[in-house]
Design an enzyme around this catalytic site. Structure first.
Site, PDB file in Angstrom:
ATOM      1  N   ASP A 188       0.816  -1.223   0.000  1.00 46.07           N
ATOM      2  CA  ASP A 188       0.000   0.000   0.000  1.00 46.07           C
ATOM      3  C   ASP A 188       0.846   1.267   0.000  1.00 46.07           C
ATOM      4  OD1 ASP A 188      -2.355  -1.624   0.317  1.00 46.07           O
ATOM      5  OD2 ASP A 188      -1.884  -1.768   2.446  1.00 46.07           O
ATOM      6  N   HIS A 200      -3.630  -1.972  -6.663  1.00 49.09           N
ATOM      7  CA  HIS A 200      -2.870  -0.758  -6.934  1.00 49.09           C
ATOM      8  C   HIS A 200      -3.832   0.294  -7.471  1.00 49.09           C
ATOM      9  CE1 HIS A 200       1.177  -3.094  -7.409  1.00 49.09           C
ATOM     10  NE2 HIS A 200       0.753  -3.005  -6.174  1.00 49.09           N
TER      11      HIS A 200
END
Length: 418
Positions: free
Chosen positions: A13, A41
């Site tokens: 992340d 993503h």
């Protein structure tokens, strides 16, 4: 042109997708080399906002091939949906999908869910997408390869072989397991759901070798970060694949790869989703999580929020053998009055403070000056407030690797190059 590997320095992340999307403008191929649809993503560009789970973030460059490498586990229905989503946005999809990649089946997702339920409070925090069971089957030589989708008779045979081995175990361990799909039904479903992308299945090594020989720019994209690596991460709260740059060549189809650049992406603060240790966790983190929009891209789970951990991040940078760092989301720190960086740990086993962090560690902080100016419009490092510049430079000094990219927002133009 160089081969560039983009990897995570933390627990995932970090913003790798936006870095790959930014770099893909000059790439001939954007390549995912491990993982599956267990993490996402987020990419923001002229086509819109997308949460990609299996497609490489370079898919939006019409001149760039998107490659799903042999190190991946591919969820077939989810991939078809993802392809349809980007096509609906006007994206021209150019794909190469490895025939050596492994299929992640609905049965794997069921197995994943049943095991998390069985573990209860000791669960690993899995996204329950079936990633670990799919990789496990591959290691046990019971996996279903993507290439067999072009050989239906082999596909049926291998599915039956896998079911004969797996189902007695599942029904013994999980009495509630009610999976009843036959090998014939599973084969028919797979052939139907993979129809949109079956034509793209190939030995991806061949086109990649041609691009490499033509000095093309190849962009390799990892999922998650060093803290979740199967071997070097915070075991057992890891993913089920190798997320380090060292695996990029093997997982992409170019085992002899020697990348010129390895970009470790690090967030300007710490965040983690799932089970594990976040040494620098904030006492009050709800407001910061909301303003920073820190929720898992796949599950929507709230991420645990913390101050920048220079110890863990430097470990990640070293594991990745990074040549440079991309620092993301520094704009989220604007207005923070309690700004600090963890520069060391106190407690047992601090002489070897690497993952797994099984001891009770106390962060040792260095207080930093905050800033209140809106920096989302800054386009040069010099235009950042002095306190923000100092924050970046202090992290750079602690990492021992240059920070060459600083993002001040999610848009492509909100990237400062140093």
């Amino acid at each position: 042109m160089p081969s560039i590997v983009v990897v995570g320095a933390n627990w995932g992340d970090e913003g790798k997708g936006r870095i790959v999307d930014f770099l893909a403008a000059d790439a001939s191929a954007s390549i995912r080399f491990q993982g599956g649809n267990n993490a996402g993503h987020t990419v923001v560009n002229d086509f819109g906002t997308f949460k990609l789970h299996q497609l490489p973030s370079g898919i939006f460059n019409p001149d760039c091939f998107a490659v799903l490498g042999p190190g991946m586990v591919i969820s077939p229905a989810a991939l078809s949906e993802e392809i349809a989503e980007v096509k609906a946005a006007g994206v021209s999809v150019k794909l190469h999908i490895s025939d050596r990649a492994t299929l992640c089946l609905p049965l794997h997702a069921l197995e994943d869910t049943l095991e998390e339920q069985r573990l209860g409070d000791a669960a690993y925090g899995s996204t329950r997408q079936g990633i670990a069971p799919a990789y496990g089957d591959r290691v046990m030589k019971k996996g279903i390869l993507v290439g067999w989708l072009k050989q239906p008779e082999v596909l049926l045979e291998r599915i039956q072989f896998m079911l004969n081995w797996k189902m007695p175990q599942l029904k013994a361990l999980y009495p509630s397991c009610d999976f009843s799909q036959s090998a014939e039904e599973m084969t028919a479903w797979l052939l139907e759901v993979t129809e949109p992308w079956r034509e793209f299945i190939c030995n991806v090594t061949e086109p990649l070798k041609v691009m490499q020989s033509n000095n093309a720019n190849l962009l390799f994209e990892a999922q998650l970060g060093a803290g979740r690596d199967l071997v070097y991460g915070e075991y057992p709260w890891t993913t089920s694949s190798n997320v380090t740059a060292a695996y990029a060549g093997i997982g992409s189809g170019l085992p002899a790869l020697r990348p010129e650049r390895i970009i470790a992406v690090a967030k300007s603060f710490s965040s983690s989703v799932g089970t594990g240790t976040l040494v620098t966790a904030m006492e009050e983190q709800d407001n910061f999580r909301e303003t920073s929009n820190e929720y898992g891209a796949t599950t929507g789970r709230p991420r645990d929020m913390g101050y920048f951990d220079a110890v863990a991040t430097r470990n990640g940078v070293e594991l990745q053998a990074a040549t440079e760092i991309a620092l993301t989301k520094i704009d989220c720190l604007t207005g923070m009055t309690d700004l600090k960086i963890c520069v060391s740990y106190a407690g047992e086993h601090t002489q070897n403070p690497i993952w797994p962090q099984t001891a009770a560690l106390t962060p040792v902080y260095e207080e930093m000056q905050g800033w209140s100016e809106d920096i989302t419009g800054c386009r040069t490092f010099a235009s950042l407030p002095g306190a923000a510049q100092h924050y970046v430079l202090r992290i750079e000094a602690l990492m021992g690797v240059p920070i060459k990219m600083v993002s001040v927002g999610p848009e492509r133009e909100q990237m400062i190059l140093r």
